[in-house]
Design a protein around this motif. Structure first.
Motif, PDB file in Angstrom:
ATOM      1  N   ASN A 198     -28.697  19.793  51.405  1.00 26.91           N
ATOM      2  CA  ASN A 198     -28.288  19.758  52.813  1.00 26.91           C
ATOM      3  C   ASN A 198     -28.699  21.067  53.483  1.00 26.91           C
ATOM      4  O   ASN A 198     -27.870  21.979  53.631  1.00 26.91           O
ATOM      5  N   PRO A 199     -29.949  21.183  53.923  1.00 26.24           N
ATOM      6  CA  PRO A 199     -30.430  22.434  54.493  1.00 26.24           C
ATOM      7  C   PRO A 199     -29.796  22.801  55.843  1.00 26.24           C
ATOM      8  O   PRO A 199     -29.928  23.928  56.304  1.00 26.24           O
ATOM      9  N   ASN A 200     -29.076  21.883  56.458  1.00 23.63           N
ATOM     10  CA  ASN A 200     -28.460  22.141  57.762  1.00 23.63           C
ATOM     11  C   ASN A 200     -27.040  22.685  57.670  1.00 23.63           C
ATOM     12  O   ASN A 200     -26.350  22.769  58.681  1.00 23.63           O
ATOM     13  N   SER A 216     -23.971  25.113  57.638  1.00 23.76           N
ATOM     14  CA  SER A 216     -23.730  26.425  58.242  1.00 23.76           C
ATOM     15  C   SER A 216     -23.260  27.395  57.167  1.00 23.76           C
ATOM     16  O   SER A 216     -22.850  26.978  56.075  1.00 23.76           O
TER      17      SER A 216
END
Length: 189
Positions: free
Chosen positions: A130-132, A134
C-alpha cells in the motif's frame, strides 16, 4: 481377577508408550524446525521468504512418520482414528514447544537485534502493498506490530498457533493412518 489386572497394566503401558513415543518424535520434529529456523535466521532470509513454508512440510512429515511408527510398532499395525489423532497432535504439540522455546531463547538472548530486522521487513512489505499509506498510518501499524514482537508473546502465540496447526494436520493425517482391526470386531485399539 489376575487377567483383569494384566489388562489394566497393559493399558497403562500403552499410555506410557504413547507419551514416550510422542515426546521422542516431537523432539525430532521440533529439532528439525529449530534447524530450519536457524538456517533462515543466519541466512537473513526473513520471515516472509517462501522457504519458511518448509516448516509446514517438516511438521506434516513428523506427524505422518510418528503416527505411522506408533501404529505399526506399538499398536501392532492397527490404530483407531482417535488414537491416531491423539498421537499426531501430541507430536505436533511437543514440536511446537521445542520450536517456541528456541524462538524465545534466540530472540531474548542470542540475537535480540533480529526483531529490528523483522520490523524493517514488515514496514517495507507494508509500503510495497500500500504505497499510499500516510506516515501516521505506518507509525500506528508499526507500533502494533512491535507489540507482538516481544519474546514472551512470540513464545505464547508461536506455541498456540503451531499446536493448533498440528491439530488440524493431525485431523487430516489420521484419515490415512487409521487402520482398524476388524478380525474380532475390536476397534478400540
Amino acid at each position: 481377577m489376575i487377567n483383569h489386572s494384566f489388562k489394566l497394566y497393559s493399558m497403562e503401558n500403552k499410555k506410557n508408550a504413547l507419551l514416550n513415543h510422542s515426546i521422542v518424535y516431537g523432539l525430532v520434529t521440533g529439532g528439525l524446525l529449530v534447524l530450519l529456523s536457524l538456517i533462515i535466521n543466519l541466512s537473513n532470509l526473513g520471515p516472509k521468504n517462501p522457504i519458511v513454508y518448509l516448516s509446514y512440510l517438516i511438521l506434516i512429515a513428523g506427524i505422518i512418520w510418528g503416527s505411522k511408527e506408533y501404529r505399526d510398532k506399538i499398536m501392532g499395525g492397527f490404530i483407531s482414528y482417535g488414537n491416531s489423532l491423539l498421537v499426531g497432535f501430541l507430536i505436533g504439540m511437543f514440536a511446537a514447544l521445542i520450536s517456541a522455546i528456541f524462538t524465545f531463547i534466540y530472540i531474548k538472548f542470542i540475537d535480540p537485534a533480529i526483531v529490528e530486522k523483522w520490523l524493517e521487513i514488515a514496514e517495507t512489505s507494508m509500503l510495497e502493498k500500500n504505497p499510499n499509506m500516510s506516515q501516521d498510518q505506518i507509525d500506528t501499524a508499526m507500533t502494533m506490530t512491535e507489540k507482538f514482537m516481544k519474546p514472551g508473546l512470540m513464545f505464547i502465540t508461536g506455541f498456540i498457533g503451531q499446536t493448533f496447526i498440528s491439530f488440524i494436520l493431525s485431523l487430516i493425517v489420521s484419515i490415512f493412518i487409521k487402520k482398524e482391526d476388524q478380525m474380532f470386531g475390536n476397534t478400540n485399539q
